[in-house]
Structures are given as C-alpha cells and as structure tokens.
Write a protein that holds these residues in place. Sequence first.
Motif, PDB file in Angstrom:
ATOM      1  N   LEU A 152       0.801  -1.210   0.106  1.00 36.67           N
ATOM      2  CA  LEU A 152       0.161   0.117   0.124  1.00 36.67           C
ATOM      3  C   LEU A 152       0.898   1.170   0.094  1.00 36.67           C
ATOM      4  CD1 LEU A 152      -2.622  -1.169   2.663  1.00 36.67           C
ATOM      5  CD2 LEU A 152      -2.953  -0.731  -0.025  1.00 36.67           C
ATOM      6  N   ASN A 153       2.015   1.030  -0.185  1.00 35.39           N
ATOM      7  CA  ASN A 153       3.114   2.156   0.000  1.00 35.39           C
ATOM      8  C   ASN A 153       2.930   3.089   1.187  1.00 35.39           C
ATOM      9  OD1 ASN A 153       5.249   3.802  -1.157  1.00 35.39           O
ATOM     10  ND2 ASN A 153       3.965   4.896  -2.616  1.00 35.39           N
ATOM     11  N   GLY A 154       3.046   2.327   2.079  1.00 36.78           N
ATOM     12  CA  GLY A 154       2.861   2.788   3.426  1.00 36.78           C
ATOM     13  C   GLY A 154       4.105   3.730   4.050  1.00 36.78           C
ATOM     14  N   GLU A 155       3.658   4.600   4.876  1.00 30.25           N
ATOM     15  CA  GLU A 155       4.618   5.300   5.630  1.00 30.25           C
ATOM     16  C   GLU A 155       4.709   5.433   7.206  1.00 30.25           C
ATOM     17  OE1 GLU A 155       4.817   9.467   3.679  1.00 30.25           O
ATOM     18  OE2 GLU A 155       3.062   8.736   2.497  1.00 30.25           O
ATOM     19  N   VAL A 156       5.761   5.632   7.674  1.00 24.71           N
ATOM     20  CA  VAL A 156       5.876   5.860   9.113  1.00 24.71           C
ATOM     21  C   VAL A 156       6.253   6.944   9.596  1.00 24.71           C
ATOM     22  CG1 VAL A 156       7.274   4.560  10.930  1.00 24.71           C
ATOM     23  CG2 VAL A 156       6.857   3.418   8.681  1.00 24.71           C
ATOM     24  N   ALA A 215       1.641  -9.384  -1.205  1.00 21.52           N
ATOM     25  CA  ALA A 215       0.479  -8.650  -1.313  1.00 21.52           C
ATOM     26  C   ALA A 215       0.723  -7.589  -2.392  1.00 21.52           C
ATOM     27  CB  ALA A 215       0.618  -7.743   0.146  1.00 21.52           C
ATOM     28  N   ALA A 216      -0.694  -7.293  -3.024  1.00 21.63           N
ATOM     29  CA  ALA A 216      -0.304  -6.366  -4.306  1.00 21.63           C
ATOM     30  C   ALA A 216      -1.412  -5.232  -4.277  1.00 21.63           C
ATOM     31  CB  ALA A 216      -0.591  -7.283  -5.673  1.00 21.63           C
ATOM     32  N   ARG A 217      -1.083  -4.013  -4.772  1.00 22.62           N
ATOM     33  CA  ARG A 217      -1.984  -3.071  -4.973  1.00 22.62           C
ATOM     34  C   ARG A 217      -1.990  -2.631  -6.289  1.00 22.62           C
ATOM     35  NH1 ARG A 217      -2.703   2.723  -5.525  1.00 22.62           N
ATOM     36  NH2 ARG A 217      -3.766   3.678  -3.789  1.00 22.62           N
ATOM     37  N   VAL A 218      -3.197  -2.638  -6.776  1.00 21.76           N
ATOM     38  CA  VAL A 218      -3.243  -2.498  -8.409  1.00 21.76           C
ATOM     39  C   VAL A 218      -4.382  -1.031  -8.610  1.00 21.76           C
ATOM     40  CG1 VAL A 218      -4.280  -3.432 -10.491  1.00 21.76           C
ATOM     41  CG2 VAL A 218      -3.240  -4.873  -8.875  1.00 21.76           C
ATOM     42  N   GLN A 219      -3.718  -0.421  -9.335  1.00 14.47           N
ATOM     43  CA  GLN A 219      -4.508   0.792  -9.887  1.00 14.47           C
ATOM     44  C   GLN A 219      -4.766   0.973 -11.331  1.00 14.47           C
ATOM     45  OE1 GLN A 219      -3.705   4.202  -7.676  1.00 14.47           O
ATOM     46  NE2 GLN A 219      -5.765   5.002  -8.542  1.00 14.47           N
ATOM     47  N   LEU A 220      -6.056   1.085 -11.472  1.00 17.11           N
ATOM     48  CA  LEU A 220      -6.379   1.044 -13.022  1.00 17.11           C
ATOM     49  C   LEU A 220      -6.836   2.334 -13.618  1.00 17.11           C
ATOM     50  CD1 LEU A 220      -8.827  -2.305 -12.856  1.00 17.11           C
ATOM     51  CD2 LEU A 220      -6.369  -2.079 -13.515  1.00 17.11           C
ATOM     52  N   ASP A 221      -6.560   2.549 -14.801  1.00 18.26           N
ATOM     53  CA  ASP A 221      -7.221   3.434 -15.822  1.00 18.26           C
ATOM     54  C   ASP A 221      -8.652   3.153 -16.035  1.00 18.26           C
ATOM     55  OD1 ASP A 221      -4.889   5.043 -15.667  1.00 18.26           O
ATOM     56  OD2 ASP A 221      -4.215   4.402 -17.680  1.00 18.26           O
ATOM     57  N   ALA A 222      -9.130   4.156 -16.752  1.00 16.71           N
ATOM     58  CA  ALA A 222     -10.502   4.010 -17.086  1.00 16.71           C
ATOM     59  C   ALA A 222     -10.614   2.892 -18.180  1.00 16.71           C
ATOM     60  CB  ALA A 222     -11.013   5.324 -17.896  1.00 16.71           C
ATOM     61  N   VAL A 246       1.290  -0.107  -9.703  1.00 17.92           N
ATOM     62  CA  VAL A 246       0.855  -1.351  -9.268  1.00 17.92           C
ATOM     63  C   VAL A 246       2.261  -1.626  -8.125  1.00 17.92           C
ATOM     64  CG1 VAL A 246       2.283  -2.691 -10.923  1.00 17.92           C
ATOM     65  CG2 VAL A 246       0.865  -3.860  -9.413  1.00 17.92           C
ATOM     66  N   ARG A 247       1.720  -2.238  -7.048  1.00 13.34           N
ATOM     67  CA  ARG A 247       2.892  -2.360  -6.042  1.00 13.34           C
ATOM     68  C   ARG A 247       2.810  -4.050  -5.603  1.00 13.34           C
ATOM     69  NH1 ARG A 247       5.847   1.792  -3.741  1.00 13.34           N
ATOM     70  NH2 ARG A 247       6.211   0.614  -1.617  1.00 13.34           N
ATOM     71  N   ILE A 248       3.949  -4.719  -5.876  1.00 12.56           N
ATOM     72  CA  ILE A 248       3.941  -5.817  -5.191  1.00 12.56           C
ATOM     73  C   ILE A 248       5.172  -5.995  -4.116  1.00 12.56           C
ATOM     74  CG2 ILE A 248       4.408  -8.435  -5.936  1.00 12.56           C
ATOM     75  CD1 ILE A 248       3.577  -7.612  -8.861  1.00 12.56           C
ATOM     76  N   ALA A 249       4.612  -6.642  -3.081  1.00 14.25           N
ATOM     77  CA  ALA A 249       5.300  -6.939  -1.967  1.00 14.25           C
ATOM     78  C   ALA A 249       5.256  -8.234  -1.498  1.00 14.25           C
ATOM     79  CB  ALA A 249       4.969  -6.038  -0.645  1.00 14.25           C
ATOM     80  N   LEU A 250       6.595  -8.883  -1.041  1.00 11.47           N
ATOM     81  CA  LEU A 250       6.678 -10.231  -0.813  1.00 11.47           C
ATOM     82  C   LEU A 250       7.646 -10.439   0.262  1.00 11.47           C
ATOM     83  CD1 LEU A 250       8.598 -11.975  -2.489  1.00 11.47           C
ATOM     84  CD2 LEU A 250       6.762 -11.568  -4.339  1.00 11.47           C
ATOM     85  N   GLY A 251       7.650 -11.723   1.018  1.00  8.44           N
ATOM     86  CA  GLY A 251       8.605 -11.876   2.008  1.00  8.44           C
ATOM     87  C   GLY A 251       8.349 -13.483   2.378  1.00  8.44           C
ATOM     88  N   PRO A 252       9.403 -14.225   3.024  1.00  5.29           N
ATOM     89  CA  PRO A 252      10.762 -13.596   3.194  1.00  5.29           C
ATOM     90  C   PRO A 252      11.216 -13.837   1.668  1.00  5.29           C
ATOM     91  CG  PRO A 252      10.424 -15.902   3.886  1.00  5.29           C
ATOM     92  CD  PRO A 252       8.993 -15.354   3.419  1.00  5.29           C
ATOM     93  N   ALA A 253      11.928 -12.925   1.319  1.00  5.34           N
ATOM     94  CA  ALA A 253      12.895 -12.729   0.055  1.00  5.34           C
ATOM     95  C   ALA A 253      13.871 -11.561   0.328  1.00  5.34           C
ATOM     96  CB  ALA A 253      12.110 -12.463  -1.134  1.00  5.34           C
ATOM     97  N   GLY A 254      14.945 -11.940   0.870  1.00  5.59           N
ATOM     98  CA  GLY A 254      15.905 -11.082   1.230  1.00  5.59           C
ATOM     99  C   GLY A 254      15.643 -10.702   2.734  1.00  5.59           C
ATOM    100  N   PRO A 255      16.522  -9.646   3.112  1.00  7.32           N
ATOM    101  CA  PRO A 255      16.785  -9.431   4.575  1.00  7.32           C
ATOM    102  C   PRO A 255      15.566  -8.626   5.111  1.00  7.32           C
ATOM    103  CG  PRO A 255      18.379  -8.018   3.491  1.00  7.32           C
ATOM    104  CD  PRO A 255      17.794  -8.884   2.351  1.00  7.32           C
ATOM    105  N   VAL A 256      14.764  -8.009   4.282  1.00  7.34           N
ATOM    106  CA  VAL A 256      13.698  -7.136   4.620  1.00  7.34           C
ATOM    107  C   VAL A 256      12.462  -7.253   3.792  1.00  7.34           C
ATOM    108  CG1 VAL A 256      15.406  -5.136   5.380  1.00  7.34           C
ATOM    109  CG2 VAL A 256      14.563  -5.160   2.855  1.00  7.34           C
TER     110      VAL A 256
END
Lengths: 968, 335
Positions: free
Chosen positions: B165-169, B234-241, B248-258
């Motif tokens: 979700l492109n979160g912020e902290v 997890a994925a977030r998909v944004q569509l045009d008309a 789009v954003r795709i996050a997954l784990g574990p794959a690497g240290p973070v």
Amino acid sequence: MSRLLMTVNGRAVDIEVAESRFLSDVLRLDLGLTGTKIGCNEAECGICTVLVNGTPVVSCTYPAFKALGAQVETIEGLSTDERLHPLQQAFLDHGAIQCGFCSSGLIMTAKALLDEKQATGEVPGEADIKTALKDTYCRCTGYQSVINAIQQASGQDVPPYIPSTVTAGFEVGKAQPNPDALAKIRGTAKFTDDYSFPGMLYARTLRAGVPHARIRSIDTAAARSLAGVRAVLTHKDVSGRNLHGIVDLDWPVLCDDKVRYSGDAVAIVAADTETIAAQAVERIRVEYELLAVVSDAMDAVRPGAPVLHEGRPDGNLLKHIKVNKGDVASGFAAADVIVDRTYRTPTTEHLFLEPECAIGVPAGYHPADFGGNQDAEALRGETAIHDKTSIYVGSQIPYLDRDQTAAALGVKPESVRVIATLMGGGFGGKEDVAGQVHVAMLSETTQRPVKMLYSRQESLLFHPKRHATVIRIRTGATRKGQLTAVEATLYGDGGAYASLSEKVLTRATTHATGPYTVPHVKVDCFAAYTNNAPCGAFRGFGVSQSCFAVESNMDILAEELGLDAVEFRRMNTLDVGSVTATGQKMRESVGLNECIERVDHDMRGDDFRWAWKQGHRHFAWGLAIGYKNTGLGGGAPDKSIAEVEVWVEPADSGDPVVHAEVRTSSAEMGQGLPAVLAACTAEELGIPSSRIKVLLGDTDYCPDGGPTTASRQTYVSGNAARHAAKAVLAQLAPTAAGLLECAAGAVTFAANEATAEGKSVGLAEVIMQAADSGVPLLAEYEYWAPKTQALGSGGDMHFAFGFCAQAVLCEVDSRTGKVHVHKVIAAHDVGRAINPLTLEGQIEGGIVMCIGYALTEHYIQEQGEPWTKVMARYKMPGIKHTPKIISHIVEHATASGPYGAKGVGELPSIPTSAAITNAIYRATGVRVRSLPVDQDELLRAMRSGAKEIELGWGHEQAIPTVTLGGEM
Amino acid sequence: MPSVPVARNEHRASGAGFTECESPVNYKRNAVIRICWNKYHSPRSIDEAIEWLTHYDGRAQVIGGGTDLLLEIQQGLKPAVEAMVDPCRIAGLNQVTIDEDYIVIGCAVTHTQVVSDKRIIRDGTCLVESCGVIGGPQVRNVATLAGNVAHALPAGDGSIGLLALNGEVEVADTCGRRWMPLQAAFLGPGKSAIDHHRSLLTRLRFRATGASAGSAFTRVMRPQGVALPMISMAARVQLDADNTISAVRIALGPAGPVPYLAEPAMEVLTGGPAEPGQFDKAVKAVLASAPLRTSKYRATREYRAEMIRTHLPLVLARATERACSSDAVPVGAGQ
C-alpha cells in the motif's frame, strides 16, 4: 513496588506489586486466583487467557501494568456458588473437560466470543468458534466436544455427542461427567503448582546442555554463596542409590561421571525465590570433556560407535526383540505379490499442557513454624502436618515414585509418601521420575517445603518422548488376497536411558503384523541407546509406529492385487479362533470385523467414491485398522488393589443415605478413571455414582493400583473396585441376614437394599447396624488380571485386545500440497462402555492426537541437541485441525473385564496416521513413507510425478537402508 | 584428551540464513526470563514518551502489544531493559483516522482493530487480510501493527500488506516528528531503522485505494514448526478508465533481509492490461529477481518459487477485481 489498581471479577483490586509483573503472575501469585493456568509462558498455548475489558488476552505475556484500571475477568468470576455460567454447564454436560488444565483458557476465550455475538443478537457457528479458539490448545478432548458445548451454551440445540451403546445397567453404561469435573470447571481444582506451602522454597535444575560428555568437575561454591540460596546439591549428596528407572536402573538421579543427553540433571538448587534459584544455577561451573555424539539408532549399534553406558555387554544395543512364527521363506514362496517398503516415524512429544511440577515437604513439617495455619485434621495440603517425607506430584505411578525416592534417599519406602495431585495431562509422559526425587532431597536438606516447577522449555528438554523408528516391512499375499508372510526389521531410538524402551518396542514388534492372521512371521527389532532425549511411554506405546508401516503396506498390496482395500483387510483380519503372530489364540472379544463393517457402511454412503477432484481440491478417503493390548502383558504381574468403604450420612429430608469411597493409587490424567471407578463401585453397591467419592494416588491412604499405563486401569482397577465393593457387601451380609432373619447366604444386595426371601431392608439400616456391632465397613481387594506369558513362549501374551477401524476424508490442495482432514469415521471395540461420555472424549482426543502424529508433530534433534527448544517450534493440532468425528462404539465383551470392558486409552490414537497417508495416496498418487507429512516435499512429488516420498517434515536425510534380519 | 570448555548459548548457524529467528533458550536457565523490565511507564502524550526515553538514555524501550518483543527478551534474543515505555494510553494513538486521502493508523492500534475497520476493509483490503492472519485472536487483540513494523521481520505479514500500500511511518524523537517511507524503516531481519530505545514510532499511513485501485494479500503456511509464513505476498493495483494498470505495487517475503518490493514485476505490469497473461509475466519477473532462499524446517527455495507461481496471479487478479468494484470482502482473516 508500585500501586496497581484494577477490577478483577467485579471486585476492586488495589495492591503493591513489582512493575515487572505479568498479569498471570499478579492473578496467580498476588491474588491467589490459580484457576488461570500457565502452559508455556510463550504466548503459544493460549490456556492462560483472561479477559481485559472484555477482550481475550494471553496473561502470561501481558504486562500487568498494561491492565492498570482495566476490568479483568477470570474463570473464578464466571460462576457463583449456586450457578454455573452456561459455558461451564455446557462443558460439563458435553464432557468437554478432561484433564481440566486448559479448560479455563478455552472457556474464557469462548466467553468473549459469546459476549460479542450476543451483543449483535447472533449465535456462533462452528467457523466462528474455530476462528476464536484457533490458538487456545487442548491436548485431551480433540475439540469436537468443545465446539458442541460452546454452541449449546449460546442457546443452540446441540446435545452432547454420545454414540449409542448397549443398555446401561444401574450405573455402568451411563453417560455422566467425571466426578472431578465440577471443581475443574470452576477453576478451584488444585494442580501441583497451585499449592503454596508456608516457608516454601523454589528449586531449579542445572541441565547438561551437552549431549555426551565426561564430567571433569562440578564447582558449586559461587552458587552456594549467593544470598537466598538454601541448598545446592550434586551426585555427592545422593545418600542412597543414585539411579532410577522404570525397568532398568540406568538413569542417574544426578549425573556423576558423565552426561548422556542435553537434558541430564547435573545439580539442583533450592532458594528463597525462583529468580535466585535460576541465578544460582547459572553460577554452577561444570567442566566437561566432550565425547562423540550418537544421534541415530542405526548408527548406535554399528561396531565402533561411542558407547553411552560403559560396561554393558551389548554396548548401545538396549535390546534385540524377536517374533518368529512359521517359516517366512516358505510364506514368501507362496506369495504372488510381495510389497517391501521402509518407513520412518518421528520422535514426538506428549505436550501435556501442565509442565511437570513437584513439591517436597520434609518429615516433621508444621505449617505453624512458618507462620501458616495448622489443622490437625487435615490429611493433605498447606494446613496439614506432615509426619514423613512427602511429595506432591501429578504422577502416573505414585508407588514407584515413592520407592525410587526412598531408594535415592536411602530410606525405607514407608518413610516416603507420594500424594497425587491433579494431573494436567500425561499420555505416558509422566511415568518416569521428573522432579520427585529432587524435591525430596532438597526439602529434607533444607527442612522446608520445596517446589520444583519445570518451565515448558525444560519440560521439552527433559522428559522422555515417543520413539523415532525406521521400519522395513515386507508383506506377501496370494493373488486371491490371502496374507502369507510378514518380515520386518525395526530400529527404535531409545535415547539416553532405558525408561520403557524395551516394553514399548516389544509392543511395536509384536504388533508388526497388524490385526491380521499371518501364517509366517519374522520380526526383529533393535532398541538402541543414543544421545537423544530418552524415549518411553507415549499413548500407543510402539504400536502407533508399527501400525503406520503395516497399514501403509496393506494399501499398497491391495492396489497391486487389484482388490478393494477394505475387502482385502477383511479377508485377513483376526477373529475369534485366529492366532496372532506371537502364537496367542483369540478365544473371545474380537470386534474387529464389526468395527470395519460399521466404518465401511458409513463411508460408503450416497455417491461414494474413493477419490475426486474439485479444481485444486483433491479429496480422498483412506482407511486403516488397529489393535492394542490391554494391560502390561508378557508375563508381567498385572494387578491392582482397591478399597471401598461405606458409611451413612443423615439426609436433609427422609432416610439416611449411603455413601462410599473407593481408593486406589491409580492416576487420573484426564482419561476419566474416577468416573469409571465410581460407576463400578456404584453398580455393585446399588447406590448412585454421585454418592461415591474417589480418592486416587495417595500412597499412605490408597492401596497400590499399579501404573496408569497400557490402557489397563479400567480393566484392573475397575475390577478391583468392583470386587472390593462386593467384598464390603459380603461383610455386611451376616448383619443383613440378622435383620432379615434369614441365612447370610440367602441375602442379595441390589438397588440400595438387602433382600432375602421376599423381605427387604435398606442398605443404610444394614450399615448402621453393622457399624454398631463392629463389623468392618471397609474392604480391600487385590485384583490379578489373567496370567500372561512372556514373548517367545507362544502362550497368551495379553489378556485382552481392543480393536478399531478408522476412515478419514482428506483434502490435498494441489496448489500448496497442504493436507486437511475433514472427517473421521471411527469404530472402536472397547468391550463395554462403562461411561460413554468420557469414553467418547478418549476416542476423539486420541484421533486428533494421531492427526498431529501424521501432520504436525516432530521433536527435532540435531546431533543430540534439541531444535525443539520452545513450544513455538512444536505444533500440536489446534481446533482448526479438528475434523468432524463420527464415532461408533462396538462392545464385544471380554469375560474377565469389568462388565466386559477392555480399556481404550491408546487405541484411538493408533491407526489415524496411516489412514491419512492412505488417503493422501488416493488423492495425489504419492505414497508418504515418513511422518509428519511435509507439504513442500509432497507438492514436489505431485509436480514431478514421483510416486513415493521419504522425507517427512524435519528430516534432512532419506530413510536409511535397512537390512532385513538386521545384520549389523 | 584436553578438556574442552563448553560454549553455551552458541548461536547455531541455520540453513535459514538471515530469515530465521533463533531462540537459544539457555540450558542453564531451561526457561524464559520472567523479569524483562523494572519500570513500566504509560505516558499520556508523545512528548512525555520522548521525555521518558530521553531520561533513560537508551536503557528504556518502546513496547506496543509486546507479543513479539517480550518473547524475544524472554528467550534471550534481546536484552532485558530498565524501563518499558508503552504509548498505548496516548490520546489519539489508538485510533484509525482519515487525513485527506490518507488512512492514518496510530501506533496503539491493534491488529484486531485494523481487521474490523470498515475504511481499511474497503481502502486497504490487503492490510486487513494480512493483519487477520497474524498469530491467534488473543495475540491480535494486543499486538499492534506498529509493533509488527517495528519488529522488521522479512515476512511480517502486516508489513508486507502495508508495503504493497506504499505505507509511511511517522517517527517522533527529541528532534520532532517526521514521516518516512515504510521501506526505509527496515534495515535487516529484526533490525529497524527506528531506534526504539530513543524514538517512538507514532503513526502509520497509506493512501486509500479509492475508486480506481484495489489490493489483496495471501500467504502460505505449514502446520509444523515456527508460525512464520513460508511465503507472504500482497499487491495493490491501480487501473485507468480503460482497465490498463496505471500503477502497481507487489510486496512479498521472506525474500531477502527485509520485506521485498518486487520492482521488476511492477515495471512489467505498469501500462499493460490487467489480465492473466500479464500476471504470468509478473511472476516470471519476480522469480528472476526476488532473492528467494531455503529456510531450514520452513520452506525450500523451490517451494517458495512455486507458491509465487500459483498464488501471485490470484493476488493480482483479486486486487484488480477490487479495483473495479467499490466493495471488498477480505479473504482468510482469522485463519
């Protein structure tokens, strides 16, 4: 110390406590609300759940000051003296309470769910319950009764699930709660850790931490000098025999020259607080010379392997067990098809929810000496005076604990008293001595009560497990489906000490043909010492292992023969007249075929198919059958002594009422023994079970009922209680005859009356008259089970066998390889159901435990060091794993059993694992030969087309090659 | 033979490499540590929290629900501290609020609150799906999403959802308060960029998916061993008309240290149609780039790759479906 204000069960609490407290500590230690139990201190098991502002939380990891100002609810707040909460009543009615240790956690978690649903006018469905209780564990029930009870408590019409049985007698055959269930459901029942004696010290044990080493030196000076430390003891302080063991005396009370596994006890400490005791343990310095580690049973018996117990003529070979019948060579020559496979089963852990705890009280202890209240009348507990070394412990074999403690102290057995407390599950894991001897030593040294509570982590490290095995089995049959021969070789990992290895693996060996007639049999089993945790008794006692191998081979054979798996089994099953592999002729009580028929009938309901697919969901049925002996067998003296005492109490209205107490040292660990003993006694005396008290496990007040093991207690102590009750009545007969003016021989007792020649008199009147004339109102009966013969003699190795069949409906997700058990149809031949409610609890709990054996459980050790150090690494089945269980009770009575009963403790947890892997094969075409099933490996095979897999979860190597006959 | 002193508490090298958490319970102790802190402070304001942290000068630690932190201290993975600073009683921080098009989650908000929040269900569905599978209900009732982020596990489910979700902290310390991208908060397995001894993670936020975007999460578990996912995604998909993927954003784990952001796959999808053929290309891109590994007793690299093959298209399809509809029904929460 800071001020903590909160409301607990509606009452304002205002106390000064350390800010470092967890909520569970405040509840249990500061407020004395011991109904909340601690199972792991890892936020893993969920049984310490309480409600904070209506929300369930695990109190063991919840900082107390987080609850500042909050409303806290515990089990003690649910009921009043007069009224139980609907959940408590429903748990009672449904038999959803067995050992009772997890009950408050289950109930509090369920209460939050009911409250939440009530607020919206809904009732919880099964899915809601499974979600809410996902991480609240129970090791006894199997959860079906829990789900039903919660639904009933929410107002839904869900009656207790009780399979039909033969018509009940006066009390025998009636479904009723275990007599101790009420106190457990209220949270008032006391388990060992719930006792707190005035002046009590806390003990801890220094464990080796290395699997194999010679001890060079032990330096306790730094520990002794710590303020608050009262005693630090090592092997030098063992004044008597520094060895214990149920069968062989090979296990040091405290290690002297070497350590043989990571959990070995090296030193023990008693201190004013648990923290000081832990600090003292850290200050003990031990110098070790590390030795090569033996981590595998097959390696252990190879020439040149490092020897654990020097001086044993057979080195690490603990025992070579043999079964021979006929001539296997000719048997295989007559076979058209031979299936030869090697299987592997994992080391598994009982994970009873109550970690081991023992309290030693020194001889001559007066609570008043430490400012406590003293009650000269009290026989046990915190106010009692103790005239001999006493041990409070939840133990499966109290008399053996007494004898082993006395031997270590160098005193006579009669100088020690073991007082059994309630046990939060045992399953075989509380047979060996844990802290019993240590607390006796520490309490006598310090002259104070000493409590030794093992943490979950220490429990995992220390206590004996289920044997890991490798089993090669070769099974031959004719084209028509007749079994001709079985040849098998087993290797069992006994771990560092003998414990019950010989007995367990003998059972694995003698049951290695399964419940079938096989004309030619040769089985060799090698029990080996290794530097792994010792292995001993665990529900199923070796038969769980061999059944997996046998029943897997049977399905493979059926397929190769083109026969239906059920039909093939039925062609070969034991029946009356059959002869077992050990040469025992079955003369009666073989309900196996009826079990199979009942299960088969249910399984083949409408639209039956062995296997089908719905998209990625692959469904299939699998079936396995099993059998298990009742009793010690093999020629071991198998007896139980019980005593029954009767008396009369005035009633609130009407005539005085007869009461009785039955006493035996046998143990209750959640299996329902008190209900069985009460029913047997009540049946004979003709009074309701509710008037029978049951006193168990006090070696000064109960005669020896022998070990609570081998599914034997219903049979032996049930019989002892029955005969003791009869003996009391026989003593009363002359008095009754006097009142009835007839000959003593003419008197019969029934329904609370003595009758003769058409006249009758109330039992209460007889007892009062007898008491006046000095007739004893107490009788003891020593019951000896029918004699058995040693393995190899060809005679009856056992006096009875239970039989069962189980079919499971499994689903394998073809995307993930994940396995789920949806349904289990089971039938168990138990001889006679003494109490169908508690019996059903045993059946459901056993099945779910065996689902864990197939799918989730593995106590992993790497070169003698446990990887499974914390409960978070050992998953037993949770409520999400619980299938729909349909249970049939088959009653082929055995002549010598009480009312025909055979016992059921282990039987249900034997065939489920093989039934599951048989189903997986039908669903996927992949045969699983190592437990527990690894979805990673299973999926790989499904994708690659591999037909068999031999890596279970936690196994890194393929199954080793086993030579039949076991040439070494 | 020379005497060999025994190394206790030896940290075993695990095949898992950096993704596995070892719990070396001390053999001498044979138990978890029960005194994890001496003082327990529940400040009423962010300023007060910072004051306490400053006061203890590194000897205090921020605690959320504590369900991970306390286990780590008890099992000797982290040292006990002089004081715990618990922000859960700070006004406003136990709430989910809306700030323009952001959904803002206070650091005291529990997983249970996230899962039942109607706005997050609709506009941050993957976060509900990820927070709904962590631990059991008792843990979710106490554990905070901020705590999950603070723990910085490579496969922390909540973190994976929030990353998609492109979160912020938001972090507060003596210098004030500032927002940073979620990814910047992760340094390595269990290593947070936020110093929890001196600063406070106050809030999390992400842009609501709104009318043209949707999100989804799934994970694969095994029934044995540690309760960590074999893989989470997890994925977030944004569509045009015209149903073209505009973002789009795709996050997954574990794959690497973070927690891993699958940027090559995101590039493959952006500007193309939201359809199975494209999703398969995204899978290929992930498999070509994600540093998947074998973790002992948890999952093989091959299995993880296979789960991405079978499950990532499902996650992308579900996120797309949600982008096209105004409602979302989370899947799998509570399992």
